[in-house]
Design a protein around this motif. Structure first.
Motif, short mmCIF file in Angstrom:
data_model
loop_
_atom_site.label_atom_id
_atom_site.label_comp_id
_atom_site.label_asym_id
_atom_site.label_seq_id
_atom_site.Cartn_x
_atom_site.Cartn_y
_atom_site.Cartn_z
N PHE A 39 0.87 -1.27 0.04
CA PHE A 39 0.00 -0.05 0.05
C PHE A 39 0.80 1.43 0.00
O PHE A 39 0.55 2.26 -0.57
N SER A 40 1.88 1.23 0.82
CA SER A 40 2.60 2.60 1.16
C SER A 40 3.54 2.70 -0.18
O SER A 40 4.01 3.87 -0.36
N THR A 41 4.07 1.87 -1.10
CA THR A 41 4.59 1.95 -2.23
C THR A 41 3.82 2.03 -3.41
O THR A 41 4.43 1.85 -4.56
N ALA A 42 2.54 1.82 -3.50
CA ALA A 42 1.56 1.79 -4.55
C ALA A 42 1.92 2.98 -5.44
O ALA A 42 2.10 4.17 -5.17
N GLY A 43 2.21 2.52 -6.89
CA GLY A 43 2.38 3.73 -7.96
C GLY A 43 4.01 4.35 -7.93
O GLY A 43 4.26 4.97 -8.62
N GLU A 44 4.74 3.63 -6.87
CA GLU A 44 6.25 4.25 -6.93
C GLU A 44 6.92 3.10 -7.53
O GLU A 44 6.69 1.90 -7.40
N VAL A 45 8.13 3.61 -8.09
CA VAL A 45 9.18 2.58 -8.56
C VAL A 45 10.08 2.36 -7.40
O VAL A 45 10.99 3.27 -6.96
N VAL A 46 9.98 1.44 -6.70
CA VAL A 46 10.75 1.21 -5.59
C VAL A 46 11.99 0.17 -6.01
O VAL A 46 11.76 -0.81 -6.58
N SER A 47 13.16 0.54 -5.62
CA SER A 47 14.52 -0.38 -6.12
C SER A 47 14.56 -1.53 -5.52
O SER A 47 14.10 -1.75 -4.33
N GLY A 48 15.10 -2.66 -6.03
CA GLY A 48 15.37 -3.82 -5.62
C GLY A 48 16.30 -3.71 -4.29
O GLY A 48 16.07 -4.79 -3.55
N THR A 49 17.09 -2.65 -4.09
CA THR A 49 17.97 -2.85 -2.97
C THR A 49 17.24 -2.45 -1.75
O THR A 49 17.44 -3.15 -0.64
N LEU A 50 16.23 -1.56 -2.14
CA LEU A 50 15.46 -1.06 -0.71
C LEU A 50 14.64 -2.19 -0.42
O LEU A 50 14.26 -2.33 0.71
N LEU A 51 14.07 -2.98 -1.46
CA LEU A 51 13.13 -4.02 -1.18
C LEU A 51 13.79 -5.20 -0.31
O LEU A 51 13.17 -5.69 0.31
N SER A 52 15.08 -5.07 -0.74
CA SER A 52 15.87 -6.55 -0.07
C SER A 52 15.91 -6.10 1.67
O SER A 52 15.57 -6.88 2.51
N GLY A 53 16.16 -4.66 1.93
CA GLY A 53 16.07 -4.08 3.18
C GLY A 53 14.75 -4.57 3.83
O GLY A 53 14.71 -5.11 4.87
N LEU A 54 13.89 -4.29 3.04
CA LEU A 54 12.36 -4.49 3.57
C LEU A 54 12.07 -5.93 3.86
O LEU A 54 11.41 -6.25 4.83
N LEU A 55 12.56 -6.57 2.95
CA LEU A 55 12.39 -8.21 3.19
C LEU A 55 13.00 -8.49 4.56
O LEU A 55 12.18 -9.34 5.25
N TRP A 56 14.11 -8.06 4.77
CA TRP A 56 14.76 -8.39 6.00
C TRP A 56 13.97 -7.78 7.43
O TRP A 56 14.20 -8.28 8.36
N VAL A 57 13.32 -6.72 6.90
CA VAL A 57 12.39 -6.05 8.04
C VAL A 57 11.35 -7.06 8.48
O VAL A 57 11.15 -7.32 9.60
N VAL A 58 10.69 -7.50 7.48
CA VAL A 58 9.62 -8.33 7.65
C VAL A 58 10.20 -9.77 8.30
O VAL A 58 9.57 -10.17 9.24
N ILE A 59 11.29 -10.11 8.00
CA ILE A 59 11.69 -11.42 8.39
C ILE A 59 11.96 -11.20 9.98
O ILE A 59 11.67 -11.97 10.96
N PHE A 60 12.99 -10.01 10.12
CA PHE A 60 13.31 -9.91 11.50
C PHE A 60 11.93 -9.82 12.45
O PHE A 60 12.06 -10.43 13.61
N PHE A 61 11.19 -8.85 12.17
CA PHE A 61 9.95 -8.71 13.02
C PHE A 61 9.08 -9.80 13.43
O PHE A 61 8.58 -10.38 14.45
N ASN A 121 9.14 -5.40 -8.50
CA ASN A 121 10.90 -4.95 -8.58
C ASN A 121 11.92 -5.83 -8.02
O ASN A 121 12.80 -5.80 -8.08
N PHE A 122 11.43 -6.74 -7.20
CA PHE A 122 12.21 -7.74 -6.42
C PHE A 122 12.75 -8.90 -7.32
O PHE A 122 12.05 -9.99 -7.26
N LYS A 123 13.53 -8.62 -8.12
CA LYS A 123 14.05 -9.63 -9.20
C LYS A 123 15.58 -10.33 -8.84
O LYS A 123 16.65 -9.57 -8.83
N VAL A 124 15.50 -11.38 -8.15
CA VAL A 124 16.65 -12.09 -7.96
C VAL A 124 17.55 -12.41 -9.19
O VAL A 124 17.06 -13.29 -9.93
#
Ligand SMILES: Nc1ncnc2c1ncn2[C@@H]1O[C@H](COP(=O)(O)OP(=O)(O)O)[C@@H](O)[C@H]1O
Ligand SMILES: [Mg+2]
Lengths: 221, 217
Positions: A39-61, A121-124
């Motif tokens: 929701f918070s990133t809707a319509g924006e182009v979010v870089s893969g690097t940022l998404l990598s960080g967010l992935l670990w935020v989800v995992i951590f919490f 945008n999360f392409k490994v």
């Protein structure tokens, strides 16, 4: 010894499947956090690097909310004595560690699949780097969380203290795994990440050995 | 086999609260000890220390087989323990609780043993019900089954008959008699009648008086 560890692991697994003590909460947690990111990133182009960080935020919490359960629930329900009277402390420790490994692998698998499906945008690019980072990161996260949970279970302010105490301990691990995930998105080769691997492996080894030595003192008052 | 438990000058205090000071005794196979005292006199604290669940503030507890000290980490192999604060897994059935315990303990041929103890505590018919649905007396019976599963040399009972009906009380007395024949029995209780289960009695209230007199002298 090994069969006793396995028995503790099976008990926890069976108990979890029957009560869904941690699973339901974890499932909701992952769904909610990923939707919020969407929701918070809707319509924006979010870089893969940022998404990598967010992935670990989800995992951590989500790991923080799930991995402490094994010890806290025994302490809350007063079943600790049952285990104390049944086996050596180290057997309990390794049984719980094993259970937390299983929990974090299941959790990470679910998170990554949900993430890959929802984040365009999360392409490994280097899947091997990504996978090894995820597995070693999970092992490190479970190792540190297990011993911290054992300590927290004895304290009165169980819930709130957990992420607070975990964060500094997990910081070196998280920085390394986040970086590894970013590298996997940028397409780094496996050999380029050897340094990261060394850190992750030694981190888990040190934490597990230290926990094993400490656990006797934590487990019995 | 020669088995011996020795307590030497055992003291316990919770920060500034002194529970007891200099508890001394020696138990060998065939001996039995009742621990008496008012509520809060430290009976449970003492049995926890004997079982290794709590550490004494001073003094030591020694387990010996044939004169050789047993590592504290291995005490659990020799102990059966029943107490109100010992909880079972209520998401599992009575049978499952025993099975889990047998596997963790690494017992062999445990199926027969489980059936045997279940019959002994008269829970066999209800073995496949969840412990959540047990009455408090049934839970107490299951605790006995857990404590007896590995045929321990040392049987420690804290408030042995709590929640039990007349038939259950009789069962406890029988278990106590049998234990005295082949092992060591320790009972913590505030019921005068139950002190009769054991040959020797240690009264924590009197102990406190004595140590106070010594200080005055
Ligand atoms: N964990 C603890 N922390 C502080 N005080 C305790 C703790 N456990 C027991 N006590 C205190 O020690 C005393 C003895 O308790 P307990 O051994 O349970 O008594 P009993 O079993 O004889 O009724 C009590 O005054 C109790 O409040
Ligand atoms: Mg008591």
């Amino acid at each position: 010894m090994l069969s006793s560890i396995w028995a503790i692991f099976l008990k926890d697994l069976k108990s979890e499947l029957r009560t869904r003590y941690a699973l339901n909460a974890l499932f909701m947690f992952v769904v909610v956090t990923i939707s919020m990111i969407l929701f918070s990133t809707a319509g924006e182009v979010v870089s893969g690097t940022l998404l990598s960080g967010l992935l670990w935020v989800v995992i951590f919490f989500s790991a923080m909310s799930g991995l402490s359960r094994t010890f806290v629930s025994e302490e809350d329900r007063g079943t600790v004595i049952f285990l104390q009277l049944a086996t050596r402390p180290s057997v309990v420790y390794f049984g719980k560690l094993l259970f937390n490994f299983a929990l974090i692998f299941g959790l990470n698998l679910f998170i990554v699949i949900a993430y890959l499906l929802t984040m365009e945008n999360f392409k490994v690019k280097s899947f091997d780097v990504f996978l090894v980072g995820l597995i070693l990161g999970g092992i490190g996260l479970a190792s540190a969380s297990t011993i911290i949970a054992a300590i927290i279970a004895k304290a009165n302010t169980k819930g709130t203290l957990y992420p607070v105490l975990s964060f500094p301990v997990l910081l070196p691990l998280l920085m390394t795994t986040i970086n590894m995930t970013q590298l996997s998105i940028e397409g780094a080769t496996f050999s380029e990440t050897i340094g990261h691997l060394r850190i992750l492996i030694s981190y888990s080894a040190v934490v597990i050995i230290a926990s094993y030595l400490l656990f006797d003192y934590i487990w019995k008052e | 086999m020669d088995f011996k438990i020795t307590l030497k000058n055992v003291r316990k205090n919770f920060s500034r609260l002194l529970v007891f000071d200099s508890v001394n005794f020696e138990l060998t196979i065939g001996s039995s000890l009742a621990i008496a005292g008012k509520n809060g006199s430290g009976k449970s604290t003492l049995v926890k220390i004997i079982a290794g669940l709590l550490s004494p503030s001073a003094g030591e507890v020694i387990y010996q087989i044939d004169g050789k000290k047993i590592d504290k980490l291995d005490w659990f192999k020799y102990i059966g323990f029943v107490a109100p604060y010992l909880q079972l897994y209520d998401e599992f059935t009575g049978y499952e609780n025993l099975e889990i315990l047998a596997r963790i303990r690494g017992l062999k041929n445990y199926k027969n043993k489980i059936e045997e103890v279940l019959k002994r505590v008269n829970l066999y018919a209800r073995r496949d019900d969840l412990v959540r649905g047990y009455s408090s007396g049934m839970k107490q019976r299951l605790k006995y089954a857990c404590a007896l599963l590995h045929e321990p040399i040392v049987l420690i009972l804290d408030e042995p008959t709590s929640n039990l009906d007349a038939e259950g009380v009789e069962m406890v007395w029988k278990i106590a008699q049998e234990q005295k024949k082949k092992g060591i029995l320790i009972v913590a209780t505030n019921e005068a009648e139950e002190l009769q289960m054991c040959e020797e009695v240690i009264n924590l209230d009197e102990l406190k008086l004595k140590s106070r007199e010594q200080i005055v002298k």
